[in-house]
Scaffold this motif. Structure first.
Motif, mmCIF file in Angstrom:
data_model
loop_
_atom_site.group_PDB
_atom_site.id
_atom_site.type_symbol
_atom_site.label_atom_id
_atom_site.label_comp_id
_atom_site.label_asym_id
_atom_site.label_seq_id
_atom_site.Cartn_x
_atom_site.Cartn_y
_atom_site.Cartn_z
ATOM 1 N N TYR A 3 17.238 -2.052 -15.594
ATOM 2 C CA TYR A 3 15.807 -2.262 -15.340
ATOM 3 C C TYR A 3 15.535 -3.765 -15.333
ATOM 4 C CZ TYR A 3 10.738 -1.566 -15.697
ATOM 5 O OH TYR A 3 9.383 -1.547 -15.459
ATOM 6 N N VAL A 5 12.923 -7.168 -14.480
ATOM 7 C CA VAL A 5 11.592 -7.749 -14.316
ATOM 8 C C VAL A 5 11.747 -9.133 -13.711
ATOM 9 C CG1 VAL A 5 9.507 -8.526 -15.524
ATOM 10 C CG2 VAL A 5 10.727 -6.470 -16.321
ATOM 11 N N GLN A 126 11.770 -4.286 -10.702
ATOM 12 C CA GLN A 126 10.835 -3.180 -10.841
ATOM 13 C C GLN A 126 9.405 -3.661 -11.134
ATOM 14 O OE1 GLN A 126 14.213 -2.627 -12.270
ATOM 15 N NE2 GLN A 126 14.306 -1.767 -10.225
ATOM 16 N N ARG A 127 9.288 -4.843 -11.772
ATOM 17 C CA ARG A 127 7.971 -5.390 -12.114
ATOM 18 C C ARG A 127 7.959 -6.886 -11.818
ATOM 19 N NH1 ARG A 127 4.016 -1.810 -13.173
ATOM 20 N NH2 ARG A 127 2.978 -3.218 -14.656
ATOM 21 N N LYS A 128 6.767 -7.401 -11.517
ATOM 22 C CA LYS A 128 6.570 -8.838 -11.333
ATOM 23 C C LYS A 128 5.697 -9.342 -12.478
ATOM 24 C CE LYS A 128 6.890 -8.489 -6.314
ATOM 25 N NZ LYS A 128 6.147 -8.504 -5.025
ATOM 26 N N LEU A 129 6.277 -10.226 -13.294
ATOM 27 C CA LEU A 129 5.591 -10.760 -14.467
ATOM 28 C C LEU A 129 5.227 -12.220 -14.223
ATOM 29 C CD1 LEU A 129 4.660 -10.885 -17.428
ATOM 30 C CD2 LEU A 129 7.074 -11.158 -18.072
ATOM 31 N N ASP A 171 2.252 -7.772 -11.390
ATOM 32 C CA ASP A 171 2.071 -6.488 -12.067
ATOM 33 C C ASP A 171 1.639 -6.702 -13.515
ATOM 34 O OD1 ASP A 171 2.999 -4.782 -9.889
ATOM 35 O OD2 ASP A 171 4.979 -5.628 -10.293
ATOM 36 N N ASP A 172 2.217 -7.717 -14.149
ATOM 37 C CA ASP A 172 1.935 -8.043 -15.544
ATOM 38 C C ASP A 172 1.659 -9.535 -15.647
ATOM 39 O OD1 ASP A 172 2.657 -5.346 -16.423
ATOM 40 O OD2 ASP A 172 4.729 -5.972 -16.060
ATOM 41 N N THR A 193 6.733 -2.411 -23.764
ATOM 42 C CA THR A 193 6.438 -1.708 -22.512
ATOM 43 C C THR A 193 7.697 -1.560 -21.656
ATOM 44 O OG1 THR A 193 4.168 -2.531 -22.485
ATOM 45 C CG2 THR A 193 5.064 -1.774 -20.379
ATOM 46 N N TYR A 194 8.454 -2.640 -21.554
ATOM 47 C CA TYR A 194 9.669 -2.598 -20.727
ATOM 48 C C TYR A 194 10.742 -1.717 -21.355
ATOM 49 C CZ TYR A 194 7.436 -6.555 -18.357
ATOM 50 O OH TYR A 194 6.555 -7.366 -17.681
ATOM 51 N N ALA A 197 9.938 1.718 -20.425
ATOM 52 C CA ALA A 197 10.192 1.970 -19.006
ATOM 53 C C ALA A 197 11.654 2.263 -18.723
ATOM 54 C CB ALA A 197 9.733 0.792 -18.169
#
Length: 199
Positions: A3, A5, A126-129, A171-172, A193-194, A197
């Motif tokens: 996973y 980020v 999976q996410r953009k921080l 996203d975050d 949170t991660y 996930a």
């Protein structure tokens, strides 16, 4: 694959500080700036390509890349910037992918200053921080850290998308406008949170 980020933010926003906090909690951190620095160290193959493209005037007499002179060039000449990126970006991405494939941490962060501008890593994350602060803070922090002038910092900022666009694409968001303890709290919350996930 693990996973992942994508961690980004404008210059001086505090990406490195946030990454160190995540690393202290057990996340793997893959910093594309560090990879770029390694790829352009003395004896690395990328230097031959840079020399062929730009000439020896961007190198010191000992063969090391003159980073300050190259930085001035690419932030004043868009064509030169693209030429350098075309040499380095595929190599950087391959190194990042290699590191991801070997990752044993619960999740990974890829630190990419131009994550939102290029979209080069979208298929890996999976996410953009986003680490965010005011533009005034970006300028003052970068000047204090890197001894650059206001004009030099603004030239770098001009190559990055505006703050409001970064905020809309993320996203975050970690807000880094106040005390360091506030960032610590936000990182801890996102860490949980991660971790959730990944399950």
């Amino acid at each position: 694959m693990v996973y992942t980020v994508g961690l980004t933010g404008g210059i001086g926003c505090g990406k490195s500080s946030a990454a160190r906090l995540f690393a202290s909690l057990g996340a793997a951190v893959i910093d594309t700036d560090e990879i770029a620095h390694q790829l352009t160290a003395l004896g690395q193959p990328a230097l031959a390509s840079i020399s062929a493209a730009f000439g020896n005037q961007y190198f010191h007499s000992d063969g090391n890349l003159d980073r300050a002179r190259m930085r001035q060039l690419i932030f004043s000449d868009q064509t030169a910037k693209i030429k350098l990126e075309n040499i380095l970006h595929p190599l950087i991405k391959q190194q990042a992918m290699n590191a991801l494939s070997e990752c044993t941490a619960p999740y990974a962060l890829i630190v990419v200053p131009l994550l939102l501008e290029t979209g080069n890593y979208d298929e890996l994350i999976q996410r953009k921080l986003l680490v965010d602060c005011t533009e005034e803070q970006q300028i003052s922090r970068t000047m204090a850290r890197s001894k650059l002038t206001v004009q030099e910092v603004q030239a770098i900022m001009a190559t990055q998308i505006p703050r409001n666009e970064r905020l809309a694409l993320a996203d975050d968001i970690i807000t880094n406008t106040g005390e360091f303890s506030s960032m610590q709290t936000q990182v801890l919350q996102l860490h949980e949170t991660y971790l959730q996930a990944t399950k």
